[in-house]
Design a protein around this motif. Structure first.
Motif, PDB file in Angstrom:
ATOM      1  N   ARG A   1       1.045  -1.174  -0.126  1.00 29.20           N
ATOM      2  CA  ARG A   1      -0.074   0.047  -0.011  1.00 29.20           C
ATOM      3  C   ARG A   1       0.763   1.054   0.054  1.00 29.20           C
ATOM      4  NH1 ARG A   1      -4.826  -1.203  -1.489  1.00 29.20           N
ATOM      5  NH2 ARG A   1      -5.528   0.724  -0.061  1.00 29.20           N
ATOM      6  N   PRO A   2       0.420   2.386  -0.388  1.00 30.98           N
ATOM      7  CA  PRO A   2       1.007   3.777  -0.230  1.00 30.98           C
ATOM      8  C   PRO A   2       1.615   3.924   1.112  1.00 30.98           C
ATOM      9  CG  PRO A   2      -0.876   3.826  -1.487  1.00 30.98           C
ATOM     10  CD  PRO A   2      -1.067   2.591  -1.056  1.00 30.98           C
ATOM     11  N   GLY A   3       3.037   4.065   1.150  1.00 29.69           N
ATOM     12  CA  GLY A   3       3.617   4.378   2.254  1.00 29.69           C
ATOM     13  C   GLY A   3       4.202   3.130   2.814  1.00 29.69           C
TER      14      GLY A   3
ATOM     15  N   SER B   1       5.257   5.155  -3.118  1.00 34.13           N
ATOM     16  CA  SER B   1       4.829   6.473  -3.122  1.00 34.13           C
ATOM     17  C   SER B   1       3.522   7.090  -2.446  1.00 34.13           C
ATOM     18  CB  SER B   1       5.192   7.518  -4.275  1.00 34.13           C
ATOM     19  OG  SER B   1       6.412   7.260  -4.911  1.00 34.13           O
ATOM     20  N   THR B   2       3.401   7.904  -1.810  1.00 28.38           N
ATOM     21  CA  THR B   2       2.224   8.442  -1.143  1.00 28.38           C
ATOM     22  C   THR B   2       1.831   9.863  -1.248  1.00 28.38           C
ATOM     23  OG1 THR B   2       0.664   8.434   0.951  1.00 28.38           O
ATOM     24  CG2 THR B   2       3.165   8.339   1.267  1.00 28.38           C
ATOM     25  N   HIS B   3       0.772  10.318  -1.445  1.00 27.36           N
ATOM     26  CA  HIS B   3       0.375  11.764  -1.455  1.00 27.36           C
ATOM     27  C   HIS B   3       0.456  12.372  -0.010  1.00 27.36           C
ATOM     28  CE1 HIS B   3      -0.076  11.996  -6.044  1.00 27.36           C
ATOM     29  NE2 HIS B   3      -0.787  10.735  -5.920  1.00 27.36           N
ATOM     30  N   SER B   4       0.183  11.485   0.688  1.00 31.44           N
ATOM     31  CA  SER B   4       0.482  11.868   2.184  1.00 31.44           C
ATOM     32  C   SER B   4       1.853  12.621   2.598  1.00 31.44           C
ATOM     33  CB  SER B   4      -0.036  11.093   3.087  1.00 31.44           C
ATOM     34  OG  SER B   4      -1.251  10.441   2.846  1.00 31.44           O
TER      35      SER B   4
ATOM     36  N   GLN C   1       5.087  15.050  -1.787  1.00 35.79           N
ATOM     37  CA  GLN C   1       4.187  14.446  -2.790  1.00 35.79           C
ATOM     38  C   GLN C   1       2.970  15.238  -2.815  1.00 35.79           C
ATOM     39  OE1 GLN C   1       4.443  12.246  -5.322  1.00 35.79           O
ATOM     40  NE2 GLN C   1       6.441  11.639  -4.707  1.00 35.79           N
TER      41      GLN C   1
ATOM     42  N   ALA D   1      -4.492  12.560  -1.355  1.00 34.39           N
ATOM     43  CA  ALA D   1      -4.119  11.870   0.027  1.00 34.39           C
ATOM     44  C   ALA D   1      -5.621  11.292   0.580  1.00 34.39           C
ATOM     45  CB  ALA D   1      -3.684  12.715   1.032  1.00 34.39           C
TER      46      ALA D   1
ATOM     47  N   GLU E   1      -6.717   8.344  -1.606  1.00 39.13           N
ATOM     48  CA  GLU E   1      -5.574   7.174  -1.320  1.00 39.13           C
ATOM     49  C   GLU E   1      -6.112   6.357  -0.006  1.00 39.13           C
ATOM     50  OE1 GLU E   1      -1.248   7.837   0.238  1.00 39.13           O
ATOM     51  OE2 GLU E   1      -1.236   7.881  -1.981  1.00 39.13           O
ATOM     52  N   SER E   2      -6.224   7.174   1.086  1.00 38.42           N
ATOM     53  CA  SER E   2      -6.350   6.638   2.281  1.00 38.42           C
ATOM     54  C   SER E   2      -7.652   5.885   2.576  1.00 38.42           C
ATOM     55  CB  SER E   2      -6.020   7.764   3.329  1.00 38.42           C
ATOM     56  OG  SER E   2      -7.024   8.887   3.340  1.00 38.42           O
TER      57      SER E   2
ATOM     58  N   HIS F   1      -4.987   5.433  -5.702  1.00 37.50           N
ATOM     59  CA  HIS F   1      -3.581   6.180  -5.939  1.00 37.50           C
ATOM     60  C   HIS F   1      -3.274   6.623  -7.151  1.00 37.50           C
ATOM     61  CE1 HIS F   1       0.443   7.255  -4.575  1.00 37.50           C
ATOM     62  NE2 HIS F   1       1.057   6.664  -5.406  1.00 37.50           N
TER      63      HIS F   1
END
Length: 246
Positions: A34-36, A80-83, A87, A174, A177-178, A183
């Motif tokens: 998952r992202p992160g 990569s994560t938009h959080s 990003q 973000a 995504e969450s 994503h």
């Protein structure tokens, strides 16, 4: 996704590092990481794919260049994560001439509607399929600078509402995504100069006919699936739109 299945390389003439890149992207799309999340070490991935660490490193280099993963010195490779701070504004390229930082966001509306032909065509869905339309304004220095409209396929964003957006402190990407597991990995944009319509002029607090920058963005998730169409009107009297060409 079982490890054994991941060792089966696609039947393609692509170089081995590209085949590994494709398999990692497939694992990301399937939600294995998952992202992160941290990816396994290069040595572990090399064993998994039956390749050398150097070949895996080349695949990870490609994914890093695509912003799908990021390397952290001494920590490893992460999805990569938009959080992440670096990003958060990856797809927002409006830069202040006076170095003013940050935006405040004003939600103008969020509603469920049927996709019109142009929206459906861009998103690859059927005309009249349900989409969620979000309208908002971005402010800087106490004045509006971007008027945005976006359309999202409801099947990927079920439950998105004005209350959900307002309660989220971070960026929309973000949130997507969450909460919805969507994503955004890349985007295509079309830019052109337009004159402010009376309605847009009133919202952006400019004179009708004032020059604006129109930015239409189509954002994609893994597998090159379009999941967001966004149209923005940018007032650039004290800002400029910056893009980096490599």
């Amino acid at each position: 996704m079982p490890c054994a299945a991941m060792r089966v390389m696609p039947k393609t003439a692509a170089p081995l590092y590209e085949q590994i890149r494709q398999l990692i992207v497939a694992a990301l799309a399937a939600g294995e990481w998952r992202p992160g999340d941290a990816l396994p070490s290069e040595a572990a991935l090399a064993q998994r794919f039956g390749a050398s660490p150097g070949t895996v490193r080349r695949a990870l280099d490609e994914l890093t260049a695509e912003h799908l993963v990021e390397r952290r010195q001494g920590s490893g490779t992460f999805v990569s994560t938009h959080s992440a701070p670096r990003q958060q504004f990856r797809f927002l390229r409006l830069v202040a001439d006076d170095e003013a930082r940050g935006f405040t966001r004003e939600l103008l509306g969020c509603r469920r509607m049927r996709a019109v032909a142009a929206v459906a065509r861009a998103l690859g869905i059927r005309t009249s399929e349900p989409v969620i339309e979000v309208r908002r304004m971005l402010h800087r220095r106490g004045r509006p600078v971007v008027l945005e409209e976006m359309w999202l396929p409801e099947r990927h964003f079920e439950g998105l509402s004005a209350e959900v957006i307002t309660a989220h402190a971070g960026t929309l990407y973000a949130l997507f995504e969450s909460r919805f597991g969507v994503h955004m990995v890349r985007a295509e944009e079309k830019l052109r100069a337009v004159a402010a319509t009376p309605d847009a002029a009133a919202l952006l607090q400019v004179a009708p006919g004032e020059p604006l920058l129109s930015v239409e963005r189509l954002a994609f998730t893994y597998g090159d699936r379009p999941v967001e169409l966004r149209r923005g009107l940018y007032y650039t009297n004290s800002d400029h739109y910056r893009n980096e060409l490599n």
